[in-house]
Design a protein around this motif. Sequence first.
Motif, PDB file in Angstrom:
ATOM      1  N   ASN A 130      23.481  94.653 -38.967  1.00  0.00           N
ATOM      2  CA  ASN A 130      24.658  94.435 -38.489  1.00  0.00           C
ATOM      3  C   ASN A 130      25.439  95.894 -38.763  1.00  0.00           C
ATOM      4  O   ASN A 130      25.640  96.374 -39.943  1.00  0.00           O
ATOM      5  N   ILE A 173      18.840  95.439 -30.589  1.00  0.00           N
ATOM      6  CA  ILE A 173      19.663  94.578 -31.234  1.00  0.00           C
ATOM      7  C   ILE A 173      20.515  93.950 -30.153  1.00  0.00           C
ATOM      8  O   ILE A 173      20.656  92.442 -30.214  1.00  0.00           O
ATOM      9  N   GLY A 174      20.598  94.386 -28.897  1.00  0.00           N
ATOM     10  CA  GLY A 174      21.259  93.645 -27.952  1.00  0.00           C
ATOM     11  C   GLY A 174      20.492  92.343 -27.447  1.00  0.00           C
ATOM     12  O   GLY A 174      20.697  91.099 -27.243  1.00  0.00           O
ATOM     13  N   ARG A 183      20.386  89.927 -30.403  1.00  0.00           N
ATOM     14  CA  ARG A 183      21.894  89.106 -30.476  1.00  0.00           C
ATOM     15  C   ARG A 183      21.605  87.731 -29.480  1.00  0.00           C
ATOM     16  O   ARG A 183      22.006  86.807 -29.676  1.00  0.00           O
ATOM     17  N   LEU A 236      21.459  86.548 -35.984  1.00  0.00           N
ATOM     18  CA  LEU A 236      21.905  87.920 -35.796  1.00  0.00           C
ATOM     19  C   LEU A 236      23.408  87.942 -35.715  1.00  0.00           C
ATOM     20  O   LEU A 236      24.234  88.507 -36.022  1.00  0.00           O
ATOM     21  N   SER A 237      23.790  87.171 -34.382  1.00  0.00           N
ATOM     22  CA  SER A 237      25.179  87.186 -33.880  1.00  0.00           C
ATOM     23  C   SER A 237      25.955  86.587 -34.762  1.00  0.00           C
ATOM     24  O   SER A 237      27.179  86.761 -35.051  1.00  0.00           O
ATOM     25  N   GLU A 247      27.045  88.757 -37.514  1.00  0.00           N
ATOM     26  CA  GLU A 247      27.857  90.006 -36.746  1.00  0.00           C
ATOM     27  C   GLU A 247      29.380  89.210 -36.665  1.00  0.00           C
ATOM     28  O   GLU A 247      30.391  90.122 -37.066  1.00  0.00           O
ATOM     29  N   LYS A 248      29.614  88.000 -36.271  1.00  0.00           N
ATOM     30  CA  LYS A 248      30.710  87.581 -36.155  1.00  0.00           C
ATOM     31  C   LYS A 248      31.449  87.288 -37.290  1.00  0.00           C
ATOM     32  O   LYS A 248      32.575  87.365 -37.739  1.00  0.00           O
TER      33      LYS A 248
END
Length: 242
Positions: A123, A140-141, A144, A150-151, A154-155
Amino acid sequence: MTTLVVGASGATGRLLVEQLLQRGEQVKAIVRTPGTFNEFITNNEDFSEIQASVHDLTHKEMQQYITGCDAVASCLGHQMSFRGVFGKPRLLVTDTVRRLCAAIQATHSEKPVKFVLMNTAGNSNRDLDEPISFAQKCVIGLLRLLVPPLSDNEKAADYLRTQIGQNNQTMEWTAVRPDSLQNESEVTEYTLHPSPTRSAIFNAGQTSRINVAHFMAELVTNGELWNQWKGQMPVIYNNKEE
């Protein structure tokens, strides 16, 4: 000092509880299943166990457990199983961080409460211009979209950066970013960096869980170290990786 640990029964959480107790700190741990700790922890007079599922606690209950704490540490994460990765709750870490932060701010502590979040080197810290290759951005996209944890990570970190920020009067935060986690029995030398020094996708480093626990415990107990890293997302690598 008293620290509330969430995700305390996990592989890193148990080590963090032990590290804090070794420093003479008082520890409260929220766990769904009792009896998961070793004798040093369970027989320690500075340790108390709260049997509960963190996402089932009401705001009032969360506030009650946080009241009197100088720090809150989250080692919460998704279990590495199909259900843990793809099942609900998808935003386990983010939702818990939000609720913990709301409870911390509702306690009206006389001094800012420290909040330490275990995150990931995968992240990026969007407060900094961290260089990421085009290939890594693509991977990474994709991750995600395909791998919910992973998302979630990040959040959770973004919530601390954007909603709590750098000048909150009730709490201060640090998000610790280990790279590929390894199991080791003893603390070894490790290095700390404001940003990753290697690609978490194409050239991942190693970080032992016990080193992560040691660093998180040091953040809680060492005021000078806390002032160095508060409001930041330090990356931690085992020293042999450098």
